[in-house]
Design an enzyme around this catalytic site. Structure first.
Site, PDB file in Angstrom:
ATOM      1  N   GLY A 142       0.830  -1.194   0.000  1.00  7.71           N
ATOM      2  CA  GLY A 142       0.000   0.000   0.000  1.00  7.71           C
ATOM      3  C   GLY A 142       0.870   1.251   0.000  1.00  7.71           C
ATOM      4  O   GLY A 142       2.062   1.204   0.330  1.00  7.71           O
ATOM      5  N   CYS A 143       0.244   2.381  -0.354  1.00  9.22           N
ATOM      6  CA  CYS A 143       1.016   3.629  -0.453  1.00  9.22           C
ATOM      7  C   CYS A 143       1.465   4.109   0.922  1.00  9.22           C
ATOM      8  O   CYS A 143       2.650   4.384   1.135  1.00  9.22           O
ATOM      9  CB  CYS A 143       0.195   4.694  -1.181  1.00  9.22           C
ATOM     10  N   PHE A 144       0.539   4.190   1.893  1.00  6.95           N
ATOM     11  CA  PHE A 144       0.954   4.624   3.234  1.00  6.95           C
ATOM     12  C   PHE A 144       1.997   3.674   3.833  1.00  6.95           C
ATOM     13  O   PHE A 144       3.005   4.131   4.377  1.00  6.95           O
ATOM     14  CB  PHE A 144      -0.254   4.700   4.179  1.00  6.95           C
ATOM     15  N   THR A 146       4.267   1.906   2.466  1.00  8.32           N
ATOM     16  CA  THR A 146       5.596   2.023   1.853  1.00  8.32           C
ATOM     17  C   THR A 146       6.433   3.090   2.565  1.00  8.32           C
ATOM     18  O   THR A 146       7.539   2.822   3.051  1.00  8.32           O
ATOM     19  CB  THR A 146       5.469   2.353   0.351  1.00  8.32           C
TER      20      THR A 146
END
Ligand code: NAP
Length: 328
Positions: A142-144, A146
């Site tokens: 997921g983006c958060f 990472t």
């Protein structure tokens, strides 16, 4: 390599097409959209005008003819394609959450049954490069998680509590507008959302514990009036104090050789459009503050997915990913 992108009309799909234009060994031959089949890719991605004459299509999964596939679709949609692609021996990177977590955790957090589960390496190359190399299927993070996990990883085994406080641009929510992402709620505003309940905390906890840490892990996201980017402030609370020099040396030993992690003052602008994760560390006794910045659509999604594909297929890890960030 012939590449197919399932879900190519969305934000991460468009970003995959943009980044793959500069890949030396990959070209996109199939870009799917259910709604826009037959329409040119440039009808929703006009910034790609002059670079591609591809049109969207909507083939059945067994008619997809490609060496590698990116699943750039919402969670629950990816599990409908993943198993068939793996059965056909097609290298696949899934950008959704469907294969990131253990099955029971996924079903609890996402409140849906998983209909085609298998385990897959978690595609954070800086932590799992050996597992990713040569793999046939990767669960892209997921983006958060990472930006958060990379920020805390070097200190995780010494931490007792880690609090991630993240600010994200609006493209993190995908291409379809909602009341939360509607301009009057985002422009000239700044909100916290899902203060204690955001699903991404499960990935953060999974990876922090894989690093041998028993630290308690908390996460609160905020929405800021920016299109791209995630700035995460990680408050890492240790049992023993650490000196600034030691912390900096620790981060250099973890990331000094990593092309995509730059140990420098982070900001959304200095990573925009790029696959970099910038971070810096500052110590205050037993509290260490680590701030990281990524572009959610690149290192937080499509760029990292290409980094993973490169490792899966023996390409240079940076292939397609050496674009310089766009400042100002
Ligand atoms: N946005 C980010 O910053 C970000 C970061 C990391 C991970 N992700 C994850 O990456 C995935 C894609 O995100 P996104 O932001 O690109 O989403 P998006 O902008 O909403 O695009 C989703 C795409 O999936 C297609 N789609 C939806 N349901 C589908 C289905 N059942 N079968 C086939 N195609 C379907 C849609 O196209 P049609 O309706 O035209 O078919 C659209 O092209 C999501 O799982 C998201 O959680 C996003």
């Amino acid at each position: 390599m012939d590449i197919a992108i399932i879900g190519a009309s969305g934000y991460t799909g468009g970003e995959l097409i943009r980044l793959l234009l500069s890949h030396s060994r990959a070209s996109v031959v199939c870009a799917t959209s259910r709604k826009l089949a037959g329409k040119p890719v440039t009808s929703v991605h006009p910034h790609l005008g002059g670079f591609t004459d591809l049109s969207f299509s909507n083939p059945a999964v067994d008619a997809i003819d490609a060496d590698a596939v990116f699943l750039a679709v919402p969670h629950t949609a990816a599990m409908k394609y993943a198993g068939d692609l793996v059965d056909r021996g097609i290298k696949t990177v899934d950008l959704s959450a469907d294969y990131r977590l253990p099955k029971e955790v996924y079903e609890t957090i996402y409140e849906v049954p998983h209909t085609r589960y298998f385990t897959a390496p978690y595609g954070l190359p800086e932590l799992h490069r050996d597992e990713i190399t040569g793999a046939s299927f990767i669960a892209n993070p997921g983006c958060f998680p990472t930006g958060a996990i990379l920020a805390a990883a070097p200190l995780a085994s010494r931490a007792r509590t880690i609090i991630f406080d993240s600010k994200t641009g609006v493209s993190g929510a995908g291409v379809n507008p909602t009341a939360t992402t509607h301009y009057p709620n985002v422009g000239d505003n700044f909100i916290a959302y899902k203060w204690t309940t955001h699903r991404h905390v499960a990935e953060m906890r999974m990876e922090i514990s894989r690093l041998g840490s028993a630290a308690k892990c908390y996460f609160t996201p905020h929405l800021v009036p920016a299109n791209r980017g995630i700035l995460t402030t990680a408050h890492v609370l240790l049992d023993e104090p650490i000196e600034q020099e030691e912390a900096e040396a620790l981060y250099r030993s973890w990331y000094g050789d990593e092309f995509f992690v730059r140990l420098q003052k982070p900001s959304l602008a200095t990573v925009r459009g790029s696959n970099f994760c910038d971070m810096a560390v500052e110590c205050e006794g037993t509290r260490v503050v680590v701030v990281s910045a990524i572009d959610n659509l690149v290192k937080g999604a499509s760029g990292q997915a290409i980094q993973n594909l490169n490792l899966m297929t023996g390409c240079r890890e940076t292939d397609g990913l050496t674009g310089v960030p766009l400042v100002p």
